[in-house]
Scaffold this motif. Sequence first.
Motif, short mmCIF file in Angstrom:
data_model
loop_
_atom_site.label_atom_id
_atom_site.label_comp_id
_atom_site.label_asym_id
_atom_site.label_seq_id
_atom_site.Cartn_x
_atom_site.Cartn_y
_atom_site.Cartn_z
N ALA A 414 -24.05 -20.06 -0.01
CA ALA A 414 -23.51 -20.83 1.12
C ALA A 414 -22.32 -21.68 0.69
CB ALA A 414 -24.59 -21.71 1.73
N ASN A 415 -22.44 -22.32 -0.46
CA ASN A 415 -21.35 -23.18 -0.94
C ASN A 415 -20.10 -22.36 -1.27
OD1 ASN A 415 -23.03 -25.39 -0.71
ND2 ASN A 415 -23.55 -25.47 -2.87
N GLU A 416 -20.30 -21.23 -1.91
CA GLU A 416 -19.18 -20.39 -2.30
C GLU A 416 -18.42 -19.87 -1.08
OE1 GLU A 416 -18.89 -17.25 -5.76
OE2 GLU A 416 -19.79 -16.29 -4.00
N LEU A 420 -20.96 -23.95 5.59
CA LEU A 420 -21.13 -25.20 6.33
C LEU A 420 -19.83 -25.99 6.37
CD1 LEU A 420 -24.61 -26.26 4.91
CD2 LEU A 420 -24.10 -25.06 7.05
N GLY A 421 -18.71 -25.34 6.06
CA GLY A 421 -17.45 -26.04 5.93
C GLY A 421 -17.27 -26.44 4.47
N ARG A 422 -16.04 -26.39 4.01
CA ARG A 422 -15.78 -26.68 2.60
C ARG A 422 -16.14 -28.10 2.23
NH1 ARG A 422 -14.99 -22.05 -0.39
NH2 ARG A 422 -13.70 -20.61 0.78
N GLY A 423 -16.26 -28.96 3.22
CA GLY A 423 -16.56 -30.35 2.91
C GLY A 423 -18.03 -30.68 2.89
N ARG A 424 -18.93 -29.66 2.99
CA ARG A 424 -20.36 -29.96 3.06
C ARG A 424 -21.16 -29.06 2.12
NH1 ARG A 424 -22.65 -28.92 8.30
NH2 ARG A 424 -24.24 -30.44 7.84
#
Length: 745
Positions: A414-416, A420-424
Motif C-alpha cells: 500500500a505504501n509503495e 492512501l495518498g503519498r502523504g499517509r
Amino acid sequence: MAAEAPRESSRSRYCPLCEAVYESGDTCPVDGATLVIEAQADPLLGSVIGDAYQIESFIGSGGMGRVYRGTQLSLDRPVAIKVMRLERSADPAMVRRFLREVRLSSRLDHPNIVRVIDGGNTREGRCYLIMELLEGVTLGDYVPEGGLRWEEVRELFGQLCSGVQAFHRAGLVHRDLKPNNVLLVDDGDGGRRVKIFDFGLARDLDPDTTGLTAEGEFLGTPGYVAPEQMSSGEVTLQTDVYALGAVLYFMLTKRSAFPGKTGPAVVMNQLAGNSAELRIGAQGVPRGLDAVMARALELDIEDRFDSVEALIEALIGVDQDMPRRERSGLGPWLDTGKIAATRGGASKQRAPLSRRAVLMGLGGLGAAIGMGVGVAIQLRSKPIRLGMSGALSGPAGGVGRGVAEGLEVRFAQANEAGELGRGRPIELEVLDDGYESERARANVERFAKDKLAVVGCVGTRTTAASLELVNAAGLPMIGSHSGARHLRHDPPDRYVFNYRAGYGREAQALVQHFRRREKIPPTGFAVLAQDDSYGESGLDGIRRALAADGFHDFDAIQVARYPSNTMDVHAALEAVSARSQVQVVLLVAAYRAAAQFVADLSRLDDAPRCAGISPIAGKLFVDELRALGGNPEGMLITQVVPHPESSANGVLRYREALAAHRPGATPSFVSLEGYIVGDMVVEALRRSGRSDDREALVEALESFDAVDFGFGARLSFSASDHQGSERVWATRIDAAGRLLDFELS
C-alpha cells in the motif's frame, strides 16, 4: 488635579486597506494609507453578544473589526469573537460583506481551518463572528530571516495547498492568501498544523453571484493579489495559484516576490510583470523550482498553472529530481515524515508557537484536506500508526511471525503504490508477547497511547486479557488471529472487528463432515483441548454440531485438556488412549502441542485418526510433527482462508506482494490471513480518509457491504455485526507433507 489625557501616540493604529496594526506612525509602510487611531475606551469588554457569548479581553484589530477573547456561556468554552467596527456597520455594503463571510464559513469544516461556530448581527446593528480560539503564530512571523529550509517548506506549503484545493472544490476563491493569513498551531505531535483564515474577501466562482467590491475599490494585499484581480476584478482558481506562488517565494526567502518599498510600487511591478530574482540558491532546494514559481506568478492568466493540482504536480516533478543524498527521512521525499517543530534551522530565531496571533480572528474559514495529488505534497503529515501484539517466540511463535509477515507485506504494498495518498504511509509496530496475558496487555496498553488501532493480534487468552482495555480506550482491535467467543459478543463490542470464522464454526464443520461422510458415532470422537478459552470455543462448536444431530450426552465424549502455552500433553494422551471406541481425535490445540500429541499417539497400536482446526497452522504443524518422527498423512485441517497456492485473484495479489517484499518467503495459510486482515485495514483507512480518528475508522469498517477482496468470502459489517467471514475451507495432508485442498461434506 485632573488626570492627564492619554497621549495619542500610546494608542494603536490600523491600516484601513491591509488591516495591519501598528503602535506608532501616521501612514502604512506597506501601502501608504493613512493609519486610523483606535478608540481608547472599549464599551464591549464585559458585555454579552448574541445572548450567548461574553466578551472578556481584547486580542487584536483590523480594518473590518476587532477581535476578542470570550466565553460561550452555554458550554463554558473559550472562543474568539470578531465584532465589526461600529462605523463599518453603518455601511450596508460592509454589513453584507461581513455577513457573507459568516455564510461562506459555514460551507467548510476541517482540521486545517479556523472553525467558525456562530455569527450574525445584534438588534443594535453590530455584526459578529464566533470562532474557535487558537494559540499560534502567523507564517509571516514564523519564517526566519533567510527563509525556511526546503524540507519544512514542503511540509507547510503542502498543507496550505491542500486547504486551498478544498476551498476551490467548494466553489470558492480565497482572493487574499498571504503569510499573515496563515496560522501555525501545535498539532499535538511535535509539528505544526496550518490553519488558513481571513476569508473576508472570499468569492463564489458562480458567475451569477453578485460581487461586493465597490467600483474602483481595491481589495487585496500588494505582492500577493493577482493582477487580474486588481485590474478587472476577475477571479478564477488561478487567482489563488498566483498568491500561492508568492507565498512559496516568501517562505524560502522572507522577501516579497516583487520589489518595492511601498504598496503602490509593489503593485506597479506586479502589473508590469517585474518580479524579483526567483533563483533560489539555498542548499537542498531542487533545481527547477525557480521555473515553477515563475509560472505560478505569470502576469497573463493563460500562462499560469490552471489549478492548484497542476502547481503541486510541477513541484513533485522538480523535487523528485533531487539527488538521493539530499532527501531526508526513509526514502523518496514524499515519504520523509512530518517535519518537527525544530526542523528548518534550529539556530534561527522564530516567533514562539505559544504567542497569540493578533490576526487570529480576522477571518474564520479554512479548507478541507485535498485528495489525490493534493495530499501528496504533504509529506506524510501524519503517518498511520498501527500496533500488533503476538507470540513471536515460544510454542506459538511461528504463528505470530506469520501473521506479522502478511500484514507487513500488505502495508508495504500500500505504501509503495500510494494507495492512501503519498502523504499517509502505514507504520506497523509488532511486539512479542510470548503468548503471555500480562505481556499482551502491557503491549496493548502501550499501543493505546499513540496507535490508531491494533491489528492481527494473536491468541485467545492474550486477546481476552486485552479486551477490557481495548473497549475502555476506544482502541479498534481488527482481525485478531483468534476464533474465540469473547471476540464475538452479540451484539458486538464496538471496537472489535473479526475477519476469520470462529473456532466453534471450524469444529462444527469437522464434526459434520465425519458424521455425514464417515458415519462416526458421537462417542467415536475425542477432543484434545487447550485448557483456556480457545479450547472452550472449539468444544462449544463440537457440542453444537452433535446437538444438531440429537446427541446431548456430551459427558460421554472424552475431552482431554493440556496446560496452555506448553507441550505437556502426556496426561491427555493417556486419557484418550484409554478409550477404545475413539475413532477420531479433534485437535483444538496450538501447533507444537498438537504435533507432540499426534507423534506420541501414532506410536500406539490401532491409533485413532486426528483432525485439527486452523490454529495448528498447517505447514508449521507438519514440519514440527515430521521432526518428531510422526506421520501426518491423511489428516484433515480446517482453514479460514483459501489455499495460498490457489489462483484466486486475492491470493495472486498476496503472492506477488510476498515475492516483492519478502523474497524467498514461502506462502502460507497464516501469512495469507495476515494479508487479508491488511486488506481490510487498508480499505477502511481509504474510506475514513483520516490518520488519527478511531471513530472514523470504526464507521468506515461498519460501512463494508459485501466487499470482495478476491478471496472467496465477501465481507460485510454493520453496527450490529462485526463478524466478517463464516467461510471454512479444508485441507488434507498427503504423503509428501503437502496440504491439498479438500472438500468437506
